[in-house]
Design an enzyme around this catalytic site. Structure first.
Site, PDB file in Angstrom:
ATOM      1  N   GLY A 164       0.794  -1.221   0.000  1.00  0.00           N
ATOM      2  CA  GLY A 164       0.000   0.000   0.000  1.00  0.00           C
ATOM      3  C   GLY A 164       0.828   1.274   0.000  1.00  0.00           C
ATOM      4  O   GLY A 164       0.364   2.331   0.405  1.00  0.00           O
ATOM      5  N   GLY A 165       2.073   1.147  -0.482  1.00  0.00           N
ATOM      6  CA  GLY A 165       2.916   2.323  -0.592  1.00  0.00           C
ATOM      7  C   GLY A 165       3.421   2.855   0.744  1.00  0.00           C
ATOM      8  O   GLY A 165       4.021   3.924   0.810  1.00  0.00           O
ATOM      9  N   GLU A 200      16.853  -0.029  -2.196  1.00  0.00           N
ATOM     10  CA  GLU A 200      16.810  -0.061  -3.655  1.00  0.00           C
ATOM     11  C   GLU A 200      17.346   1.257  -4.169  1.00  0.00           C
ATOM     12  O   GLU A 200      17.204   2.291  -3.518  1.00  0.00           O
ATOM     13  CB  GLU A 200      15.357  -0.211  -4.136  1.00  0.00           C
ATOM     14  CG  GLU A 200      15.005  -1.612  -4.473  1.00  0.00           C
ATOM     15  CD  GLU A 200      13.554  -1.792  -4.875  1.00  0.00           C
ATOM     16  OE1 GLU A 200      12.865  -0.804  -5.179  1.00  0.00           O
ATOM     17  OE2 GLU A 200      13.136  -2.950  -4.880  1.00  0.00           O
ATOM     18  N   HIS A 208       5.398   2.980 -13.658  1.00  0.00           N
ATOM     19  CA  HIS A 208       4.996   1.728 -13.013  1.00  0.00           C
ATOM     20  C   HIS A 208       4.202   0.944 -14.064  1.00  0.00           C
ATOM     21  O   HIS A 208       3.117   1.362 -14.458  1.00  0.00           O
ATOM     22  CB  HIS A 208       4.129   2.031 -11.788  1.00  0.00           C
ATOM     23  CG  HIS A 208       3.518   0.822 -11.142  1.00  0.00           C
ATOM     24  ND1 HIS A 208       3.721   0.490  -9.824  1.00  0.00           N
ATOM     25  CD2 HIS A 208       2.707  -0.144 -11.635  1.00  0.00           C
ATOM     26  CE1 HIS A 208       3.072  -0.627  -9.542  1.00  0.00           C
ATOM     27  NE2 HIS A 208       2.440  -1.026 -10.628  1.00  0.00           N
ATOM     28  N   GLU A 275       4.826  -6.610 -10.826  1.00  0.00           N
ATOM     29  CA  GLU A 275       4.996  -5.156 -10.945  1.00  0.00           C
ATOM     30  C   GLU A 275       6.444  -4.807 -11.290  1.00  0.00           C
ATOM     31  O   GLU A 275       7.378  -5.300 -10.653  1.00  0.00           O
ATOM     32  CB  GLU A 275       4.623  -4.468  -9.632  1.00  0.00           C
ATOM     33  CG  GLU A 275       3.158  -4.645  -9.268  1.00  0.00           C
ATOM     34  CD  GLU A 275       2.717  -3.754  -8.110  1.00  0.00           C
ATOM     35  OE1 GLU A 275       1.529  -3.405  -8.073  1.00  0.00           O
ATOM     36  OE2 GLU A 275       3.554  -3.394  -7.251  1.00  0.00           O
ATOM     37  N   ARG A 291      -2.773 -11.924  -5.899  1.00  0.00           N
ATOM     38  CA  ARG A 291      -4.227 -11.753  -5.737  1.00  0.00           C
ATOM     39  C   ARG A 291      -4.773 -10.977  -6.927  1.00  0.00           C
ATOM     40  O   ARG A 291      -4.002 -10.516  -7.772  1.00  0.00           O
ATOM     41  CB  ARG A 291      -4.488 -10.957  -4.460  1.00  0.00           C
ATOM     42  CG  ARG A 291      -3.723  -9.637  -4.507  1.00  0.00           C
ATOM     43  CD  ARG A 291      -4.078  -8.681  -3.409  1.00  0.00           C
ATOM     44  NE  ARG A 291      -3.110  -7.600  -3.330  1.00  0.00           N
ATOM     45  CZ  ARG A 291      -3.087  -6.525  -4.096  1.00  0.00           C
ATOM     46  NH1 ARG A 291      -3.997  -6.357  -5.058  1.00  0.00           N
ATOM     47  NH2 ARG A 291      -2.164  -5.588  -3.950  1.00  0.00           N
ATOM     48  N   VAL A 294      -7.104  -4.130  -7.769  1.00  0.00           N
ATOM     49  CA  VAL A 294      -8.137  -3.108  -7.954  1.00  0.00           C
ATOM     50  C   VAL A 294      -8.323  -2.828  -9.449  1.00  0.00           C
ATOM     51  O   VAL A 294      -9.446  -2.747  -9.949  1.00  0.00           O
ATOM     52  CB  VAL A 294      -7.723  -1.800  -7.233  1.00  0.00           C
ATOM     53  CG1 VAL A 294      -8.721  -0.680  -7.524  1.00  0.00           C
ATOM     54  CG2 VAL A 294      -7.568  -2.016  -5.738  1.00  0.00           C
TER      55      VAL A 294
HETATM   56  P1  ADP Z   1       3.709  -1.315  -2.227  1.00  0.00           P
HETATM   57  O1  ADP Z   1       3.639  -2.792  -2.124  1.00  0.00           O
HETATM   58  O2  ADP Z   1       3.742  -0.635  -0.901  1.00  0.00           O
HETATM   59  O3  ADP Z   1       2.697  -0.751  -3.160  1.00  0.00           O
HETATM   60  P2  ADP Z   1       5.817  -1.148  -4.247  1.00  0.00           P
HETATM   61  O4  ADP Z   1       7.110  -1.825  -4.111  1.00  0.00           O
HETATM   62  O5  ADP Z   1       4.812  -1.746  -5.184  1.00  0.00           O
HETATM   63  O6  ADP Z   1       5.169  -0.985  -2.797  1.00  0.00           O
HETATM   64  O7  ADP Z   1       6.055   0.358  -4.646  1.00  0.00           O
HETATM   65  C1  ADP Z   1       4.975   1.276  -4.708  1.00  0.00           C
HETATM   66  C2  ADP Z   1       5.354   2.487  -5.508  1.00  0.00           C
HETATM   67  O8  ADP Z   1       6.521   3.124  -4.955  1.00  0.00           O
HETATM   68  C3  ADP Z   1       5.734   2.189  -6.953  1.00  0.00           C
HETATM   69  O9  ADP Z   1       4.635   2.125  -7.804  1.00  0.00           O
HETATM   70  C4  ADP Z   1       6.639   3.400  -7.251  1.00  0.00           C
HETATM   71  O10 ADP Z   1       5.827   4.534  -7.485  1.00  0.00           O
HETATM   72  C5  ADP Z   1       7.362   3.644  -5.963  1.00  0.00           C
HETATM   73  N1  ADP Z   1       8.679   2.960  -5.931  1.00  0.00           N
HETATM   74  C6  ADP Z   1       8.936   1.709  -5.471  1.00  0.00           C
HETATM   75  N2  ADP Z   1      10.248   1.396  -5.626  1.00  0.00           N
HETATM   76  C7  ADP Z   1      10.852   2.456  -6.197  1.00  0.00           C
HETATM   77  C8  ADP Z   1      12.217   2.759  -6.610  1.00  0.00           C
HETATM   78  N3  ADP Z   1      13.203   1.888  -6.458  1.00  0.00           N
HETATM   79  N4  ADP Z   1      12.458   3.964  -7.161  1.00  0.00           N
HETATM   80  C9  ADP Z   1      11.454   4.873  -7.314  1.00  0.00           C
HETATM   81  N5  ADP Z   1      10.183   4.665  -6.939  1.00  0.00           N
HETATM   82  C10 ADP Z   1       9.862   3.474  -6.386  1.00  0.00           C
END
Ligand code: ADP
Length: 446
Positions: A164-165, A200, A208, A275, A291, A294
Site C-alpha cells: 500500500g505504498g 533499492e 509503473h 509489478e 491476488r 483493484v
Molecule cells: P507497495 O507494495 O507498498 O505498493 P511497491 O514496491 O509496489 O510498494 O512500490 C509502490 C510504488 O513506490 C511504486 O509504484 C513506485 O511509485 C514507488 N517505488 C517503489 N520502488 C521504487 C524505486 N526503487 N524507485 C522509485 N520509486 C519506487
C-alpha cells in the site's frame, strides 16, 4: 464447480465477485461488519453473515469469525478479494485446513512473495531483471551506508513486508541515512509488525508498468498484457491504463512472456500481477501481488476475459479457458479510482450520498457498491468506486472518460472526480509522457 463461495471482503470488489458467481450459477455468501449491514453486497448475495463490529480487525480481518461463517453456510470456497486477508498466508492456510478452497495461490507462495526480499531473490534467480539494491535485508546502518554508496544516492528504504505504498523512505545523501533507516524500521514495525527493511536504487523517472499473469493447475501460464499505473500520489495508484502509452508490442511480448515463464517455473496457480518499474527502455521487477488487483478491469476491457470467473474456475481445478494464441488486445482502457475525499486536500469525506447517478453508454463500466442514500462508513478505505472506459484507441478512450465523468453525479460527499477531470486536461497526460512522480510534482505547482 463450487456450489457456494463466501466472499471475505466488502464494497465494490465483493459486489464484483458476487456478479461473477451469479453468472456462473454459483451461490454466494457475503460476510459483513455491523457498519455494512445495508450494503449492496449484503443485499445481492444469496446469504449474508455478520462477522463483527465496524473496525476491520474485529470483522474483515477476523479469521475465526470468517471461517465460522463459511462453516455454518456450507460454503466450499472463499474468495478474499484484494486488501484485507487476500495476502495473508496464515489465512490461506487456515482456509484449507478447515476444508475450504482458497481462491488464490497456496499459502507457501503467498508467504514467499509477501517477503519482498525473498521475492526479489527468487525471481532474479529465474531470470527476471530486478531494481538494483541491497543483497537482502539491511542489517545495520553501516551495511546500509556501504550499499547505498556503492549504488549511488538517492536510494530508497523499503519495508520487506510492506504494501500500500507505506513504509518507504527516500534517502538523498549519506548524512540522512541513519535517521531515515531508523524511521523506516519503526514505520515498518508499526504498520506490518516486521521491521526488516531493504534498499533499492531510487529511480528518478520511472513508470509503473505491471503484467497480469494467470496460471492453472494443469501447467499452463499466460500473460494478459500490461497496465500502466504511473499516475500515483504518495505511491498509491489513482488512474490506470492499458496498453501503456510507451511500450511497443515487442516489449510487451518480451516482458510478458518472461513474466509468464517465471510464474510457470515457480508453480504458481491463479491470477497474479508482476509489478515493474520501467525506465530508459528497461524493466525492473519490484514485487509480485498474489491476488486480484483493484485495476483488473483494465485488462478485462482490452481482452474481454472475466478475470474473477477465471480465478474461480482455476481454483476449482479447471484449465484456463483462454488460449495464448487466441488472446487479442483490443483498443484502450482507462480506470479511475473514485475516492470519497476532498479533491484538493485528500482528506477523507465519509457521509451520506444524497444524490447518485451512474454514467453509462458505449464502453462505460461503473464498478461500485454505492447507491443514492448510501452512508459511506468512516472505518474503511475511501475508494467508493471505479469508472472504467474502453475506446478503440487512447484518444477515443479519453474523450469517452471525460464525457462519463461529467455524467456522474455523487452528491453529499466530496469525491476525487474533479481531480480526474483535471488530470485528463493536462498536456503531459494527453501525450502519455508522465512518470510516477509527475502527478505529485504537478499538484505541488497548482
Ligand atoms: P507497495 O507494495 O507498498 O505498493 P511497491 O514496491 O509496489 O510498494 O512500490 C509502490 C510504488 O513506490 C511504486 O509504484 C513506485 O511509485 C514507488 N517505488 C517503489 N520502488 C521504487 C524505486 N526503487 N524507485 C522509485 N520509486 C519506487
Amino acid at each position: 464447480m463450487f456450489k457456494k463461495v463466501l466472499i471475505a471482503n466488502r464494497g465494490e470488489i465483493a459486489l464484483r465477485i458476487i456478479r461473477a458467481c451469479k453468472e456462473m450459477g454459483v451461490e454466494t455468501v457475503a460476510v459483513h461488519s455491523t457498519a455494512d449491514a445495508t450494503s449492496m453486497p449484503v443485499r445481492l448475495a444469496d446469504e449474508s453473515v455478520c462477522i463483527g463490529p465496524p473496525p476491520s480487525k474485529d470483522s474483515y480481518l477476523n479469521i475465526p469469525s470468517i471461517l465460522s461463517a463459511a462453516a455454518v453456510t456450507g460454503a466450499d470456497a472463499i474468495h478474499p478479494g484484494y486488501g484485507f486477508l487476500s495476502e495473508n498466508a496464515q489465512f490461506a492456510r487456515m482456509v484449507v485446513e478447515h476444508g475450504f478452497t482458497f481462491i488464490g495461490p497456496s499459502a507457501d507462495f503467498i508467504e514467499k512473495m509477501g517477503d519482498k526480499v525473498v521475492a526479489k531473490q527468487t525471481v532474479q534467480e529465474l531470470g527476471l531483471p530486478v531494481v538494483p539494491g541491497s543483497d537482502g535485508a539491511v542489517e545495520s546502518v553501516e551495511d546500509g551506508l556501504l550499499d547505498a554508496k556503492e549504488m549511488g544516492f538517492p536510494v530508497l528504504l523499503k519495508a520487506a513486508s510492506g504494501g500500500g505504498g507505506k513504509g518507504m523512505q527516500v534517502v538523498r545523501e549519506a548524512s540522512e541515512f541513519e535517521q531515515c533507516y531508523n524511521t523506516a524500521r519503526a514505520e515498518a514495525q508499526a504498520n506490518f509488525g516486521d521491521d526488516t527493511v531493504y534498499l533499492e536504487k531510487f529511480l528518478e523517472n520511472p513508470r509503473h508498468i505491471e503484467i497480469q499473469v494467470f496460471a492453472d493447475s494443469h501447467g499452463k501460464a499466460i500473460h494478459m498484457g500490461e497496465r500502466d499505473c504511473s499516475i500515483q500520489r504518495r505511491h498509491q495508484k489513482l488512474l490506470e491504463e492499458g496498453p501503456s502509452p510507451v511500450i511497443t508490442d515487442e516489449q510487451r511480448e518480451r516482458i510478458g512472456s518472461l513474466a509468464a515463464e517465471t510464474v510457470k517455473k515457480l508453480g504458481y496457480e491463479g491470477a497474479g500481477t508482476i509489478e515493474f518499474l520501467y525506465e530508459n527502455d528497461e524493466f525492473y521487477f519490484m514485487e509480485m501481488n498474489t491476488r486480484i488487483q483493484v485495476e483488473h478491469p483494465v485488462t478485462e476491457m482490452i481482452t474481454g476475459i472475466d478475470l474473477i470467473a477465471e480465478q474461480i474456475r482455476v481454483a476449482a481445478g479447471y484449465p484456463l479457458t483462454v488460449k495464448k494464441d487466441r488472446l487479442r488486445f483490443r483498443g484502450h482502457a482507462i480506470e479511475i479510482r473514485i475516492n470519497a475525499e476532498d479533491p484538493d486536500t485528500f482528506v477523507p469525506s465519509p457521509g451520506t450520498i444524497t444524490q447518485f447517478h451512474a454514467p453509462g453508454g458505449l464502453g462505460v463500466r461503473f464498478d461500485s457498491a454505492i447507491y443514492g442514500g448510501y452512508a459511506i462508513p468512516p472505518y474503511y478505505d475511501s475508494m467508493i468506486g471505479k469508472l472504467i472506459v474502453h475506446g478503440r484507441n487512447r484518444e477515443e478512450c479519453i474523450r469517452r472518460l471525460k464525457r462519463a465523468i461529467r455524467e456522474t453525479v455523487v452528491e453529499g460527499v466530496k469525491t476525487t472526480l474533479p481531480l480526474h477531470e483535471w488530470i485528463l486536461e493536462q498536456p503531459e497526460f494527453l501525450s502519455g509522457e508522465y512518470t510516477i512522480h509527475w502527478l505529485e510534482d504537478k499538484l505541488a505547482e497548482r
